[in-house]
Design a protein around this motif. Structure first.
Motif, PDB file in Angstrom:
ATOM      1  N   LYS A   6      -3.167 -13.539   4.467  1.00 58.02           N
ATOM      2  CA  LYS A   6      -2.892 -12.134   4.792  1.00 58.02           C
ATOM      3  C   LYS A   6      -1.983 -11.522   3.715  1.00 58.02           C
ATOM      4  N   GLN A   7      -0.977 -12.303   3.284  1.00 53.89           N
ATOM      5  CA  GLN A   7      -0.052 -11.799   2.259  1.00 53.89           C
ATOM      6  C   GLN A   7      -0.784 -11.523   0.945  1.00 53.89           C
ATOM      7  N   GLN A   8      -1.660 -12.447   0.559  1.00 55.17           N
ATOM      8  CA  GLN A   8      -2.410 -12.232  -0.694  1.00 55.17           C
ATOM      9  C   GLN A   8      -3.303 -11.003  -0.598  1.00 55.17           C
TER      10      GLN A   8
ATOM     11  N   SER B 299      -3.788   5.089  -8.485  1.00 54.45           N
ATOM     12  CA  SER B 299      -3.715   6.394  -7.803  1.00 54.45           C
ATOM     13  C   SER B 299      -2.496   6.479  -6.874  1.00 54.45           C
ATOM     14  N   TYR B 300      -1.666   5.437  -6.870  1.00 52.43           N
ATOM     15  CA  TYR B 300      -0.568   5.353  -5.888  1.00 52.43           C
ATOM     16  C   TYR B 300       0.390   6.545  -5.965  1.00 52.43           C
ATOM     17  N   ASP B 301       0.839   6.889  -7.170  1.00 49.77           N
ATOM     18  CA  ASP B 301       1.851   7.952  -7.304  1.00 49.77           C
ATOM     19  C   ASP B 301       1.298   9.296  -6.830  1.00 49.77           C
TER      20      ASP B 301
ATOM     21  N   TRP C 221      15.111  11.484   1.549  1.00 47.73           N
ATOM     22  CA  TRP C 221      15.455  10.201   2.191  1.00 47.73           C
ATOM     23  C   TRP C 221      15.976   9.213   1.149  1.00 47.73           C
ATOM     24  N   ARG C 222      15.325   9.191  -0.021  1.00 49.10           N
ATOM     25  CA  ARG C 222      15.741   8.252  -1.081  1.00 49.10           C
ATOM     26  C   ARG C 222      17.127   8.627  -1.609  1.00 49.10           C
ATOM     27  N   LYS C 223      17.347   9.950  -1.737  1.00 47.95           N
ATOM     28  CA  LYS C 223      18.645  10.428  -2.225  1.00 47.95           C
ATOM     29  C   LYS C 223      19.772   9.993  -1.276  1.00 47.95           C
TER      30      LYS C 223
ATOM     31  N   VAL D 222      13.586  -4.411  -4.769  1.00 44.27           N
ATOM     32  CA  VAL D 222      12.522  -5.332  -4.361  1.00 44.27           C
ATOM     33  C   VAL D 222      11.322  -4.519  -3.869  1.00 44.27           C
ATOM     34  N   ALA D 223      10.117  -5.038  -4.081  1.00 46.63           N
ATOM     35  CA  ALA D 223       8.881  -4.303  -3.740  1.00 46.63           C
ATOM     36  C   ALA D 223       8.920  -2.937  -4.442  1.00 46.63           C
ATOM     37  N   CYS D 224       9.297  -2.981  -5.717  1.00 45.11           N
ATOM     38  CA  CYS D 224       9.579  -1.737  -6.468  1.00 45.11           C
ATOM     39  C   CYS D 224       8.333  -0.896  -6.688  1.00 45.11           C
ATOM     40  N   GLY D 225       7.143  -1.494  -6.581  1.00 40.15           N
ATOM     41  CA  GLY D 225       5.917  -0.723  -6.787  1.00 40.15           C
ATOM     42  C   GLY D 225       5.897  -0.090  -8.161  1.00 40.15           C
ATOM     43  N   THR D 226       5.654   1.223  -8.216  1.00 43.21           N
ATOM     44  CA  THR D 226       5.551   1.911  -9.506  1.00 43.21           C
ATOM     45  C   THR D 226       6.918   2.410  -9.993  1.00 43.21           C
TER      46      THR D 226
ATOM     47  N   LEU E  59      11.371  -5.658  -8.884  1.00 38.92           N
ATOM     48  CA  LEU E  59      10.637  -6.880  -8.534  1.00 38.92           C
ATOM     49  C   LEU E  59       9.451  -6.518  -7.649  1.00 38.92           C
ATOM     50  N   ASP E  60       8.297  -7.056  -7.955  1.00 39.26           N
ATOM     51  CA  ASP E  60       7.115  -6.785  -7.125  1.00 39.26           C
ATOM     52  C   ASP E  60       6.047  -7.837  -7.454  1.00 39.26           C
ATOM     53  N   PRO E  61       5.276  -8.256  -6.444  1.00 40.01           N
ATOM     54  CA  PRO E  61       4.243  -9.257  -6.723  1.00 40.01           C
ATOM     55  C   PRO E  61       2.949  -8.663  -7.298  1.00 40.01           C
ATOM     56  N   SER E  62       2.794  -7.339  -7.238  1.00 43.17           N
ATOM     57  CA  SER E  62       1.525  -6.738  -7.669  1.00 43.17           C
ATOM     58  C   SER E  62       1.561  -6.385  -9.154  1.00 43.17           C
ATOM     59  N   GLU E  63       0.711  -7.079  -9.919  1.00 39.69           N
ATOM     60  CA  GLU E  63       0.629  -6.841 -11.366  1.00 39.69           C
ATOM     61  C   GLU E  63       0.236  -5.383 -11.647  1.00 39.69           C
TER      62      GLU E  63
ATOM     63  N   CYS F  91       7.275 -11.000  -8.638  1.00 43.65           N
ATOM     64  CA  CYS F  91       7.629 -12.016  -7.632  1.00 43.65           C
ATOM     65  C   CYS F  91       7.579 -11.396  -6.242  1.00 43.65           C
ATOM     66  N   GLU F  92       7.539 -12.269  -5.243  1.00 47.40           N
ATOM     67  CA  GLU F  92       7.595 -11.801  -3.859  1.00 47.40           C
ATOM     68  C   GLU F  92       9.046 -11.754  -3.376  1.00 47.40           C
ATOM     69  N   ALA F  93       9.249 -11.008  -2.297  1.00 47.67           N
ATOM     70  CA  ALA F  93      10.596 -10.866  -1.737  1.00 47.67           C
ATOM     71  C   ALA F  93      11.110 -12.194  -1.178  1.00 47.67           C
ATOM     72  N   THR F  94      10.209 -13.108  -0.919  1.00 44.49           N
ATOM     73  CA  THR F  94      10.588 -14.382  -0.303  1.00 44.49           C
ATOM     74  C   THR F  94      11.073 -15.404  -1.323  1.00 44.49           C
TER      75      THR F  94
ATOM     76  N   ILE G 299      14.960  -1.961  -0.850  1.00 45.51           N
ATOM     77  CA  ILE G 299      13.530  -2.206  -0.605  1.00 45.51           C
ATOM     78  C   ILE G 299      13.014  -0.986   0.159  1.00 45.51           C
ATOM     79  N   ALA G 300      12.210  -0.180  -0.532  1.00 45.88           N
ATOM     80  CA  ALA G 300      11.735   1.082   0.041  1.00 45.88           C
ATOM     81  C   ALA G 300      10.256   0.958   0.403  1.00 45.88           C
ATOM     82  N   TYR G 301       9.970   1.083   1.659  1.00 47.48           N
ATOM     83  CA  TYR G 301       8.592   0.999   2.182  1.00 47.48           C
ATOM     84  C   TYR G 301       7.924  -0.316   1.767  1.00 47.48           C
ATOM     85  N   GLY G 302       8.738  -1.371   1.708  1.00 49.98           N
ATOM     86  CA  GLY G 302       8.236  -2.660   1.253  1.00 49.98           C
ATOM     87  C   GLY G 302       8.345  -3.759   2.298  1.00 49.98           C
TER      88      GLY G 302
ATOM     89  N   ARG H 216       7.859  -3.948   5.370  1.00 50.59           N
ATOM     90  CA  ARG H 216       6.717  -3.976   6.299  1.00 50.59           C
ATOM     91  C   ARG H 216       5.557  -4.817   5.742  1.00 50.59           C
ATOM     92  N   ASN H 217       5.511  -4.946   4.428  1.00 52.55           N
ATOM     93  CA  ASN H 217       4.400  -5.672   3.801  1.00 52.55           C
ATOM     94  C   ASN H 217       4.684  -7.153   3.606  1.00 52.55           C
ATOM     95  N   VAL H 218       5.903  -7.571   3.945  1.00 53.59           N
ATOM     96  CA  VAL H 218       6.282  -8.965   3.713  1.00 53.59           C
ATOM     97  C   VAL H 218       5.985  -9.768   4.988  1.00 53.59           C
TER      98      VAL H 218
HETATM   99  C1  LIG Z   1       4.323   1.122  -0.197  1.00 55.80           C
HETATM  100  S1  LIG Z   1       4.680   0.267  -1.702  1.00 55.80           S
HETATM  101  C2  LIG Z   1       6.316   0.815  -2.000  1.00 55.80           C
HETATM  102  C3  LIG Z   1       6.622   0.908  -3.461  1.00 55.80           C
HETATM  103  C4  LIG Z   1       7.986   1.489  -3.831  1.00 55.80           C
HETATM  104  N1  LIG Z   1       9.086   0.715  -3.309  1.00 55.80           N
HETATM  105  C5  LIG Z   1       8.132   2.918  -3.386  1.00 55.80           C
HETATM  106  O1  LIG Z   1       9.143   3.232  -2.778  1.00 55.80           O
HETATM  107  O2  LIG Z   1       7.248   3.728  -3.675  1.00 55.80           O
HETATM  108  C6  LIG Z   1       4.889  -1.373  -1.123  1.00 55.80           C
HETATM  109  C7  LIG Z   1       5.085  -2.429  -2.221  1.00 55.80           C
HETATM  110  O3  LIG Z   1       5.338  -3.688  -1.578  1.00 55.80           O
HETATM  111  C8  LIG Z   1       4.828  -4.691  -2.430  1.00 55.80           C
HETATM  112  N2  LIG Z   1       4.707  -5.956  -1.695  1.00 55.80           N
HETATM  113  C9  LIG Z   1       3.675  -6.396  -0.929  1.00 55.80           C
HETATM  114  N3  LIG Z   1       3.932  -7.629  -0.478  1.00 55.80           N
HETATM  115  C10 LIG Z   1       5.159  -7.979  -0.938  1.00 55.80           C
HETATM  116  C11 LIG Z   1       5.962  -9.151  -0.846  1.00 55.80           C
HETATM  117  N4  LIG Z   1       5.575 -10.214  -0.136  1.00 55.80           N
HETATM  118  N5  LIG Z   1       7.161  -9.166  -1.471  1.00 55.80           N
HETATM  119  C12 LIG Z   1       7.580  -8.090  -2.186  1.00 55.80           C
HETATM  120  N6  LIG Z   1       6.859  -6.961  -2.324  1.00 55.80           N
HETATM  121  C13 LIG Z   1       5.661  -6.910  -1.714  1.00 55.80           C
HETATM  122  C14 LIG Z   1       3.508  -4.108  -2.892  1.00 55.80           C
HETATM  123  O4  LIG Z   1       3.010  -4.749  -4.040  1.00 55.80           O
HETATM  124  C15 LIG Z   1       3.878  -2.648  -3.125  1.00 55.80           C
HETATM  125  O5  LIG Z   1       4.211  -2.403  -4.463  1.00 55.80           O
END
Ligand SMILES: C[S@@+](CC[C@H](N)C(=O)[O-])C[C@H]1O[C@@H](n2cnc3c(N)ncnc32)[C@H](O)[C@@H]1O
Length: 238
Positions: free
Chosen positions: A3-5, A17-19, A33-35, A58-62, A86-90, A108-111, A125-128, A130-132
């Motif tokens: 599921k994580q992969q 297209s994320y941004d 909210w970020r401010k 962590v889970a920095c995304g773009t 830090l983020d696992p998605s290339e 890398c992953e948050a774990t 860790i912003a909106y991240g 939930r994905n761990v």
């Molecule tokens: C909704 S995006 C948020 C990106 C950014 N933090 C932002 O505020 O726009 C969620 C990010 O969580 C990352 N992510 C998914 N699984 C993760 C894990 N196990 N550990 C760390 N980051 C993870 C994804 O690759 C994605 O970049």
């Protein structure tokens, strides 16, 4: 594929297209909210550390949150000594590296965070979170990497237990309108269906605070924004 992969692969697919999708979906409301998150984190650090703050996003995304750390530090005369994303998605990291070539990014992953123990003043860790999938392991890693009295900042879409009328309305918007808009802009409906589904599976704010307490991260501040669509958590490493 685990599921994580699958989750990480999904972010790889929508990285390009994320941004744009994010901007359209949030109408810029997340900027406030970020401010607030940056301001409160700085406010809860000791005066001394404000001269040389070390941040890991962590889970920095773009890289959105990193830009906000830089902007708000400038405004508040806070000196950032180091900042790492830090983020696992290339795919997400490739976009981040193009936008912020001066910043260090690590895949890398948050774990399993390849950073020294007690080395950071702030972890965000912003909106991240939930994905761990292995969330407990990630929270333990945050506690390990933070210095004593360091600050953890979480921004996340949380579940509402007894929603008011307005919260129900916002819930409808998140569940039905957002995936539709996100699907059109990104041309990946499945990825944006994941958003409401993952919020539904996620915790209430109270439960997340209990999990933070359990790993010696003491909640200092919890605030829900915009009819509880998003919650900001600030916690201190004991
Ligand atoms: C909704 S995006 C948020 C990106 C950014 N933090 C932002 O505020 O726009 C969620 C990010 O969580 C990352 N992510 C998914 N699984 C993760 C894990 N196990 N550990 C760390 N980051 C993870 C994804 O690759 C994605 O970049």
């Amino acid at each position: 594929m685990s599921k994580q992969q699958e989750i990480i692969a999904m972010f790889d697919n929508i990285a390009g297209s994320y941004d744009l999708t994010n901007r359209v979906m949030s109408c810029g409301i997340d900027i406030a909210w970020r401010k607030k998150a940056c301001q409160l984190a700085f406010k809860n650090l000791s005066k001394d550390s404000l001269n040389a703050v070390n941040i890991a996003d962590v889970a920095c995304g773009t890289g959105d949150m990193i830009s906000h750390w830089q902007k708000n530090a400038n405004k508040e005369n806070v000196k950032i000594q180091s900042i790492v994303g830090l983020d696992p998605s290339e795919g997400m990291l490739n976009v981040a590296r193009k936008k912020l070539p001066e910043v260090e990014f690590v895949q890398c992953e948050a774990t399993k965070i390849p950073l020294e123990s007690a080395s950071k003043d702030i972890i965000s860790i912003a909106y991240g979170i939930r994905n761990v999938v292995e969330r407990k392991q990630a929270l333990e890693e945050f506690a390990r990497v933070l210095k004593p009295n360091g600050i953890l900042v979480i921004l996340e879409f949380t579940k509402c237990e007894n929603p008011s009328f307005l919260e129900k309305l916002m819930g409808f918007y998140t569940k039905n309108i957002l995936p539709f808009v996100g699907g059109i802009v990104s041309r990946n409906y499945r990825a944006y269906r994941y958003l409401p589904d993952s919020i539904e599976e996620f915790l209430t704010a109270d439960k997340l605070n209990s999990e933070l307490n359990a790993v010696s991260l003491k909640p200092l501040y919890t605030k829900a924004f915009s009819a509880s669509v998003c919650t900001l958590f600030i916690a201190k490493k004991l």
